[in-house]
Design a protein around this motif. Structure first.
Motif, mmCIF file in Angstrom:
data_model
loop_
_atom_site.group_PDB
_atom_site.id
_atom_site.type_symbol
_atom_site.label_atom_id
_atom_site.label_comp_id
_atom_site.label_asym_id
_atom_site.label_seq_id
_atom_site.Cartn_x
_atom_site.Cartn_y
_atom_site.Cartn_z
ATOM 1 N N ALA A 177 0.887 -1.175 -0.126
ATOM 2 C CA ALA A 177 -0.059 -0.090 0.079
ATOM 3 C C ALA A 177 0.755 1.110 -0.054
ATOM 4 N N HIS A 178 1.757 1.297 0.840
ATOM 5 C CA HIS A 178 2.739 2.468 0.878
ATOM 6 C C HIS A 178 3.599 2.620 -0.498
ATOM 7 N N THR A 179 3.894 1.467 -1.109
ATOM 8 C CA THR A 179 4.648 1.696 -2.213
ATOM 9 C C THR A 179 3.855 2.099 -3.486
ATOM 10 N N LEU A 180 2.609 1.472 -3.685
ATOM 11 C CA LEU A 180 1.570 1.998 -4.745
ATOM 12 C C LEU A 180 1.291 3.502 -4.453
ATOM 13 N N GLY A 181 1.073 3.889 -3.115
ATOM 14 C CA GLY A 181 0.701 5.043 -2.835
ATOM 15 C C GLY A 181 1.629 6.062 -3.097
ATOM 16 N N ILE A 214 14.924 -1.061 2.191
ATOM 17 C CA ILE A 214 15.517 0.422 1.865
ATOM 18 C C ILE A 214 15.173 0.867 0.543
ATOM 19 N N GLU A 215 15.189 -0.195 -0.326
ATOM 20 C CA GLU A 215 14.503 0.017 -1.764
ATOM 21 C C GLU A 215 13.324 0.542 -1.950
ATOM 22 N N LEU A 216 12.306 0.249 -0.917
ATOM 23 C CA LEU A 216 11.080 0.559 -1.081
ATOM 24 C C LEU A 216 10.781 1.969 -0.055
ATOM 25 N N GLY A 217 11.949 2.490 0.546
ATOM 26 C CA GLY A 217 11.879 3.668 1.545
ATOM 27 C C GLY A 217 11.160 3.230 2.688
ATOM 28 N N LEU A 218 11.327 2.200 3.323
ATOM 29 C CA LEU A 218 10.486 1.650 4.502
ATOM 30 C C LEU A 218 11.591 1.271 5.638
ATOM 31 N N GLU A 219 12.815 1.704 5.529
ATOM 32 C CA GLU A 219 13.745 1.358 6.429
ATOM 33 C C GLU A 219 13.989 1.677 7.697
ATOM 34 N N ASP A 220 13.093 3.052 7.867
ATOM 35 C CA ASP A 220 12.791 3.594 9.380
ATOM 36 C C ASP A 220 11.604 2.764 9.988
ATOM 37 N N CYS A 221 10.946 1.987 9.476
ATOM 38 C CA CYS A 221 9.798 0.950 9.985
ATOM 39 C C CYS A 221 10.567 0.192 11.080
ATOM 40 N N ARG A 472 5.993 -3.492 -8.012
ATOM 41 C CA ARG A 472 6.125 -2.111 -8.489
ATOM 42 C C ARG A 472 6.737 -1.704 -9.801
ATOM 43 N N ASP A 473 7.792 -2.377 -10.077
ATOM 44 C CA ASP A 473 8.539 -2.121 -11.101
ATOM 45 C C ASP A 473 7.644 -2.334 -12.447
ATOM 46 N N LEU A 474 6.965 -3.571 -12.304
ATOM 47 C CA LEU A 474 5.935 -3.729 -13.496
ATOM 48 C C LEU A 474 4.906 -2.612 -13.604
ATOM 49 N N LEU A 475 4.344 -2.153 -12.705
ATOM 50 C CA LEU A 475 2.881 -1.253 -12.794
ATOM 51 C C LEU A 475 3.396 0.048 -13.003
ATOM 52 N N ARG A 476 4.741 0.508 -12.823
ATOM 53 C CA ARG A 476 4.996 1.839 -12.725
ATOM 54 C C ARG A 476 4.894 2.452 -14.286
ATOM 55 N N PRO A 477 5.045 1.711 -15.293
ATOM 56 C CA PRO A 477 5.146 2.524 -16.623
ATOM 57 C C PRO A 477 3.362 2.409 -16.998
ATOM 58 N N LYS A 489 -2.601 -10.428 -18.799
ATOM 59 C CA LYS A 489 -1.389 -11.033 -19.438
ATOM 60 C C LYS A 489 -0.261 -10.394 -19.261
ATOM 61 N N TYR A 490 -0.017 -9.237 -19.069
ATOM 62 C CA TYR A 490 1.192 -8.386 -18.857
ATOM 63 C C TYR A 490 1.810 -8.999 -17.471
ATOM 64 N N LEU A 491 1.103 -9.227 -16.497
ATOM 65 C CA LEU A 491 1.373 -9.420 -15.110
ATOM 66 C C LEU A 491 1.615 -10.726 -15.016
ATOM 67 N N GLU A 492 1.460 -11.475 -16.010
ATOM 68 C CA GLU A 492 2.129 -12.994 -15.949
ATOM 69 C C GLU A 492 3.793 -13.075 -15.888
ATOM 70 N N SER A 493 4.194 -11.833 -16.375
ATOM 71 C CA SER A 493 5.815 -11.947 -16.117
ATOM 72 C C SER A 493 6.250 -11.824 -14.653
ATOM 73 N N PHE A 494 5.235 -11.416 -13.840
ATOM 74 C CA PHE A 494 5.643 -11.371 -12.518
ATOM 75 C C PHE A 494 6.133 -12.491 -11.908
ATOM 76 N N TYR A 495 5.220 -13.658 -12.363
ATOM 77 C CA TYR A 495 5.294 -14.754 -11.632
ATOM 78 C C TYR A 495 7.056 -15.508 -12.214
ATOM 79 N N THR A 496 7.400 -14.992 -13.393
ATOM 80 C CA THR A 496 8.874 -15.547 -13.715
ATOM 81 C C THR A 496 9.871 -14.585 -13.208
ATOM 82 N N LEU A 497 9.795 -13.187 -13.090
ATOM 83 C CA LEU A 497 10.488 -12.394 -12.659
ATOM 84 C C LEU A 497 10.895 -12.245 -11.101
#
Length: 625
Positions: A177-181, A214-221, A472-477, A489-497
């Motif tokens: 939720a924080h990442t998509l927000g 850290i990559e998601l910006g949540l290290e302070d949690c 997150r990287d898949l949905l950003r574009p 169909k596009y998010l099927e790549s998520f299961y491989t990546l």
């Protein structure tokens, strides 16, 4: 003239109408009659000629009948003799014909079996295709409901709009939720209970998971919750011990593992997500998914005060944890419960190695110790199977004191017994479930609802946070998420990546648990001892496996190489200095047992996606326009 007519009539009877004796008798009567007539009356010369002619014809017929009878008798005898001579030939030809018929019957049988099998395969494929196409089976009942908007649009009951609905606000749901927000998405989070959770697992974050945080910006949690840094593991077996440190030389000084109270960590992440204006956090219980024409449009949920509401969004992400009641419509859940954890909290306990997790290779299965605050140490006792001793009648207390206590290090013994006497004992089943999704338009699974592994290695949060980075990287574009089929169909790549990290952590967790558990089999005992000795060698023999466990080196091939290196090392221990037939036999069983441990896990993860992800077509899916 009358006599001749009668005799002529007799002579012209067909051969089949009178027998030979009857014809002879008739002829004699005719001759006697003619003689009598000749005495009493005079016949003309012409009449006599006619009579003699008739008699001659009768005799000719008799001779012909005799010849035919003799020839038929000879023919029958000849045929009978010839038949007996032809019996072997007849039997041979009959046998060939029979074999041909049997062979044809076999071919018909195999053809019938082949056709039946192909029919079953086609039917099963069509059913799976339909199930994948629709995402959800027709027997969904209460958990999935069909909806149809009257004006062609789906709107939430309160009129609010969202781009993404997140079901569950645990580690995966809150971080997502924080990442998509942060990326500008309007996110509606629905959590069953927003009070602080109290769990005995999900308390150790590996260094690889901390890097994703850290990559998601949540290290302070992990700050302000009395979290403890973890720099590695200490391994104990039969009075011996060795230390395995994380290979952190090439990272920032702050990078390490973290251990904490699970509830405190989740509350910090919820606060972080709720601080964004486009993230709405609501308490409610999701009862069903809402479907329209095979696409998930949203959810139906019950609020804290008992109202039933609906919420709609182009994408619904289910993160409702290991006890999810929605995942069976979005994946094929093959949940296994190999063991249970018994949890204790040890107070004012000083571990032999500070800021390290401790693994005791006990009998029948491992025992874990790690700090969760500056004054508390978590103890997890693994009990194989799904049945545990009863806590209510004191069986559990007796088990911990008589079976477990004498196997813990002496430095921990007093604190362990004091924690058992205090009585704050809790249990939890350890679940494992390979990821087997049904790509469904408008819906996605994440976290423990999607994929689980044995918690021995503490890799669950690392996998969940890594999955969030990939998604997150898949949905950003993408600006618009409303095209459900193309988005699916596009998010099927998520299961491989996600496979490099997920499959490495999952395979290692399953394999290590089986190797670390005690067994009466001599080959398994040798494998267990070989693993301890291999890790005790230091250098690459310890840093390689520990980097895999920590999530810093998510390479499945490296995992397989180290695993079989342990098996080969164990065989070498058996054959040196003097190989005997018994030791050779145990070595053969050791390598066979090692293969039987790791190959089924690899198969469940998917060989192609695990080792050759670039060969999967979905790996190269481009974002929909």
């Amino acid at each position: 003239m009358l006599v001749s007519c009668q005799t002529l009539y007799i002579s012209r009877l067909p051969s089949w109408s009178l027998s030979t004796s009857q014809k002879v008798q008739e002829t004699q009567l005719a001759l006697q009659f003619c003689k009598a007539k000749r005495k009493h009356s005079s016949f003309s010369e012409s009449s006599n000629k006619q009579t003699s002619t008739a008699v001659q014809e009768i005799r000719t017929v008799d001779n012909r009948e005799n010849k035919e009878r003799d020839s038929s008798l000879f023919l029958s005898r000849s045929t009978s003799s010839l038949g007996w001579r032809c019996v072997p030939l007849f039997l041979f030809l009959f046998g060939i014909q029979r074999k041909k018929k049997e062979r044809m019957a076999d071919w018909y049988l195999w053809a019938w079996i082949l056709c039946s099998t192909m029919t079953l395969v086609v039917l099963r494929g069509s059913v799976l295709k339909r199930r994948k196409g629709n995402g959800i089976s027709a027997t969904r009942g209460e958990s999935v409901k069909r909806v149809l908007a009257g004006n062609g649009e789906c709107r939430s009951a309160d009129g609010s709009d969202a781009d993404v609905i997140v079901v569950g606000a645990g580690v995966a749901g809150s971080a997502l939720a924080h990442t998509l927000g942060k990326d500008g998405r309007r996110v509606h989070v629905i959590e069953r209970d927003l009070t602080e959770p109290d769990r005995i697992v999900g308390e150790l974050l590996q260094p690889g998971g901390y890097l994703k945080l850290i990559e998601l910006g949540l290290e302070d949690c992990v700050e302000e919750i009395d979290a403890q840094k973890v720099f590695g593991y200490a391994l104990f077996k039969d009075g011996k011990h060795t230390r395995l440190s994380y290979p952190l030389e090439n990272f920032h000084s702050d990078v390490s593992g973290r251990s904490f109270h699970n509830g405190r960590f989740i509350q910090r992440m919820r606060e972080k997500a709720a601080s964004l204006p486009n993230v709405r956090l609501e308490q409610g219980t999701v009862t069903s998914l809402l479907e329209e024409k095979g696409t998930i449009r949203g959810v139906q949920y019950k609020t804290k005060d008992g109202r039933e509401l609906t919420a709609f969004a182009p994408l619904t992400i289910v993160c409702d944890g290991c006890f999810s009641n929605l995942r069976r419509f979005l994946c094929n859940p093959k949940v296994d419960v190999p063991s249970c954890f018994v949890g204790l909290v040890l107070e004012n306990c000083h571990l032999p190695y500070s800021n390290h997790g401790h693994v005791i290779l006990a009998d029948p299965s491992p025992i874990l110790f790690y700090p969760i605050s500056s004054t508390e140490v978590r103890c997890l006792v693994d009990i194989p199977g799904q049945k545990v001793p009863s806590i209510a009648n004191g069986e559990m207390t007796n088990y911990l004191k008589t079976i477990v206590a004498h196997q813990v290090p002496p430095e921990i013994y007093d604190s362990f017994v004091a924690a058992v006497d205090k009585g704050n004992i809790r249990t939890m089943p350890n679940r494992s479930m390979p990821a087997s999704p049904y790509p469904t338009p408008g819906a996605l699974l994440m976290g423990d609802a999607f994929n689980m592994r044995h918690p021995l290695t503490g890799g669950g949060m690392t996998v969940a946070l890594s999955d969030i980075v990939v998604l997150r990287d898949l949905l950003r574009p993408l600006r618009d998420l409303n095209d459900g089929p193309n988005l699916c169909k596009y998010l099927e790549s998520f299961y491989t990546l996600r496979k490099p990290v997920a499959s490495t952590v999952n395979t290692l967790a399953g394999a290590l648990y089986k190797v670390f558990s005690a067994s009466p089999d001599q080959a398994r005992k040798e494998m267990r001892q070989a693993c301890f000795d291999y890790l005790s060698l230091g250098g690459v023999f310890s840093t390689g496996p520990i980097s895999l466990l920590s999530g810093l080196n998510p390479r499945p091939l490296s995992l397989v190489m180290h695993f079989f290196a342990v098996a080969i090392y164990g065989i070498g221990r058996l054959l040196v200095p003097f190989p005997s037939p018994k030791r050779i036999w145990i070595g053969a069983r050791l390598i066979t047992g090692a293969s039987g441990i790791i190959f089924p896990i690899i198969k469940s993860e998917g060989v192609r996606q695990m080792f050759f992800p670039a060969t999967v077509p979905a790996y190269y899916r481009a974002p929909p326009l």
